[in-house]
Design an enzyme around this catalytic site. Structure first.
Site, PDB file in Angstrom:
ATOM      1  N   GLU A  70     106.116 -32.546  48.579  1.00 58.22           N
ATOM      2  CA  GLU A  70     104.706 -32.226  48.327  1.00 58.22           C
ATOM      3  C   GLU A  70     103.892 -33.510  48.144  1.00 58.22           C
ATOM      4  OE1 GLU A  70     102.068 -30.609  44.625  1.00 58.22           O
ATOM      5  OE2 GLU A  70     104.160 -29.997  44.720  1.00 58.22           O
ATOM      6  N   ASP A  74     100.961 -34.434  50.746  1.00 58.27           N
ATOM      7  CA  ASP A  74      99.596 -34.578  50.246  1.00 58.27           C
ATOM      8  C   ASP A  74      98.990 -35.892  50.766  1.00 58.27           C
ATOM      9  OD1 ASP A  74      97.287 -34.024  48.574  1.00 58.27           O
ATOM     10  OD2 ASP A  74      98.080 -35.518  47.181  1.00 58.27           O
ATOM     11  N   GLU A 142     101.811 -28.528  51.609  1.00 58.00           N
ATOM     12  CA  GLU A 142     101.905 -29.986  51.549  1.00 58.00           C
ATOM     13  C   GLU A 142     103.352 -30.455  51.710  1.00 58.00           C
ATOM     14  OE1 GLU A 142      97.995 -30.864  48.749  1.00 58.00           O
ATOM     15  OE2 GLU A 142      99.967 -30.655  47.804  1.00 58.00           O
TER      16      GLU A 142
END
Length: 163
Positions: A70, A74, A142
């Protein structure tokens, strides 16, 4: 914890460990439908959908979940959208570009994208109503982007070696 809850926890962890580390043809087929790629590391993609609430704890104390993917996804999303906007709007100021990026890369839009692609059905979570929880859906998207990035990084290195 009571003995009964310990037994249930062990059964749950065993079930998800098997799911995470076993080959799943439906999972691979769906990933191919979404990405048009044949994933080389199925475990990496499965990991992208394991929310921290369903973490698997390894004997060495590490937790297996999607948080690191993640984090990577991101950053990749932000950089990719920033570059796109930078090129699309060469005369716009930084403030415009930042505001536009934040409208594109936000929890609501990423959650909707997760659902529209059908990625939500792969999420493993202990959270209540995780299938409608915007944050969990966003995190999974993400993490999925992080897994895709690592695949493309691997693919580009592999192709360079073949040349």
């Amino acid at each position: 914890f009571s003995r009964k809850s310990d037994v249930l926890r062990i059964r749950f962890l065993s079930f998800y460990a098997k799911r995470l580390f076993s080959t799943d043809k439906q999972f691979l087929s769906e990933l191919h439908r979404i990405t048009k790629l044949y994933p080389q590391n199925e475990k990496l993609y499965k990991l992208a959908f394991v929310h921290k609430s369903a973490s698997l704890r390894m004997p060495d104390g590490t937790h297996i979940n999607n948080e690191r993917l993640e984090f990577l996804g991101d950053a990749i999303l932000d950089a990719t959208v920033a570059e796109y906007l930078y090129r699309k709007f060469p005369d716009k100021p930084e403030g415009f570009l930042s505001q536009t990026r934040s409208k594109i890369v936000n929890g609501e839009s990423l959650a909707q994208l997760t659902q529209s692609l059908g990625l939500d059905k792969f999420i493993v979570s202990h959270a209540f109503h995780f299938d409608t929880n915007k944050n969990i859906l966003e995190d999974a998207f993400e993490a999925f982007i992080g897994a895709l990035y690592l695949f493309y990084l691997w693919l580009s290195c592999f192709q360079r070696r073949k040349i």
